[in-house]
Design an enzyme around this catalytic site. Structure first.
Site, PDB file in Angstrom:
ATOM      1  N   CYS A  18       0.815  -1.211   0.000  1.00  0.00           N
ATOM      2  CA  CYS A  18       0.000   0.000   0.000  1.00  0.00           C
ATOM      3  C   CYS A  18       0.853   1.268   0.000  1.00  0.00           C
ATOM      4  CB  CYS A  18      -0.959   0.012   1.188  1.00  0.00           C
ATOM      5  SG  CYS A  18      -0.169  -0.276   2.783  1.00  0.00           S
ATOM      6  N   HIS A  59      -1.266   0.294   7.114  1.00  0.00           N
ATOM      7  CA  HIS A  59      -1.942   0.705   5.879  1.00  0.00           C
ATOM      8  C   HIS A  59      -1.704   2.179   5.564  1.00  0.00           C
ATOM      9  CE1 HIS A  59      -4.565   0.286   2.517  1.00  0.00           C
ATOM     10  NE2 HIS A  59      -5.401   1.203   2.957  1.00  0.00           N
ATOM     11  N   ASP A 111      -7.579   5.205  -1.920  1.00  0.00           N
ATOM     12  CA  ASP A 111      -7.248   4.037  -1.109  1.00  0.00           C
ATOM     13  C   ASP A 111      -7.137   2.810  -2.008  1.00  0.00           C
ATOM     14  OD1 ASP A 111      -7.143   1.924   0.746  1.00  0.00           O
ATOM     15  OD2 ASP A 111      -8.406   3.004   2.163  1.00  0.00           O
TER      16      ASP A 111
END
Length: 273
Positions: free
Chosen positions: A20, A125, A140
């Protein structure tokens, strides 16, 4: 008059493994500029410099021996990167990463709409909120497409993330305006170019068929983001009803721990993400 960046298209990367941080950097830049190998090289370079600084500080100590025997402090074995790595990657493009609660970021706290990008982190994250062609989107990587955020909700969204324990960083500088779209085919393989209309269609389709997929540690911003997307479509809703929608979203996020949780129990400035 200068036209929209990247021909008006949005660049989005869908989650791959625990990369991520890679997705976050690339969506800030709006193009497939970095791979996981690029960020790993930056991480190992930072490790080398940190060891060198400790050695220059004097005789070899037990602290150094313990530090030297540990895994990288900037990238974990499964691909999590530290905030320093993200900072170094964005510095390549003359972009500065600033903690949201820093005094220099005070104007952004008052009116975030005047900025261009934010980086958000909780536990392992990372994701970015980015303004593209005068519109705000949540990029995202856990989402199938970028989600549009109305200007009205931007401040409430950031405030909710902060209250739920997310670390927020402001990104400032001259963002690249163009990225050859064909380069995505030869880059990291995670990215896709979408028109705003396609992104909205994908988001609506997923919201209708199933809840937006998310990790346990990102449930608060997922719930609020979905509420924001739904509310954007109700352009004629009165302000009191909009405020009620925010209140409902805030109640949903209250189920998430408000204790600030950073990667591996440390502060976001020095641990793996």
């Amino acid at each position: 008059m200068e036209g929209p960046s990247n021909g008006g298209m949005l660049y989005h990367e869908v989650q791959e493994s625990k990369l991520c941080a890679v997705h976050c950097v690339n969506t800030v830049l709006q193009g497939p500029f970095f791979s996981e190998f690029d960020l790993a090289a930056l991480a190992f370079d930072l490790d080398k410099k940190e060891r060198q600084m400790m050695l220059e500080g004097g005789p070899v100590s037990e602290d150094f021996l313990r530090f030297d025997s540990e895994e990288s402090h900037n990238v974990s074995m499964d691909g999590d990167f530290s905030i320093q790595v993200l900072e170094k990657a964005l510095e390549v493009w003359d972009l500065q990463v600033i903690p949201f609660d820093c005094p220099v970021a005070e104007p952004a706290q008052i009116d975030p709409e005047l900025e261009n990008a934010f980086i958000c982190n909780l536990q392992e994250h990372w994701f970015c909120i980015r303004k593209v062609n005068s519109e705000w989107y949540n990029f995202d990587s856990l989402y199938a497409a970028p989600e549009h955020l109305s200007k009205f909700y931007l401040s409430a969204y950031l405030a909710t993330l902060k209250a739920s324990g997310w670390s927020i960083f402001l990104v400032r500088g001259n963002f690249p305006r163009e990225c050859p779209m064909s380069s995505s085919e030869a880059s990291n393989g995670f990215g896709q170019w979408l028109s705003p209309e396609d992104a909205q269609r994908i988001t609506k389709s997923i919201n209708v068929t199933q809840p937006t997929p998310h990790r346990n540690d990102s449930s608060s911003h997922s719930n609020l983001s979905q509420a924001i997307g739904e509310t954007d479509m109700l352009s004629d809703m009165e302000e009191k009803d909009l405020n009620a929608a925010i209140a409902a979203s805030l109640m949903d996020s209250a189920t998430v721990s408000t204790e600030t949780v950073n990667p591996q129990g440390g502060n976001p400035e020095g641990n793996n993400q």
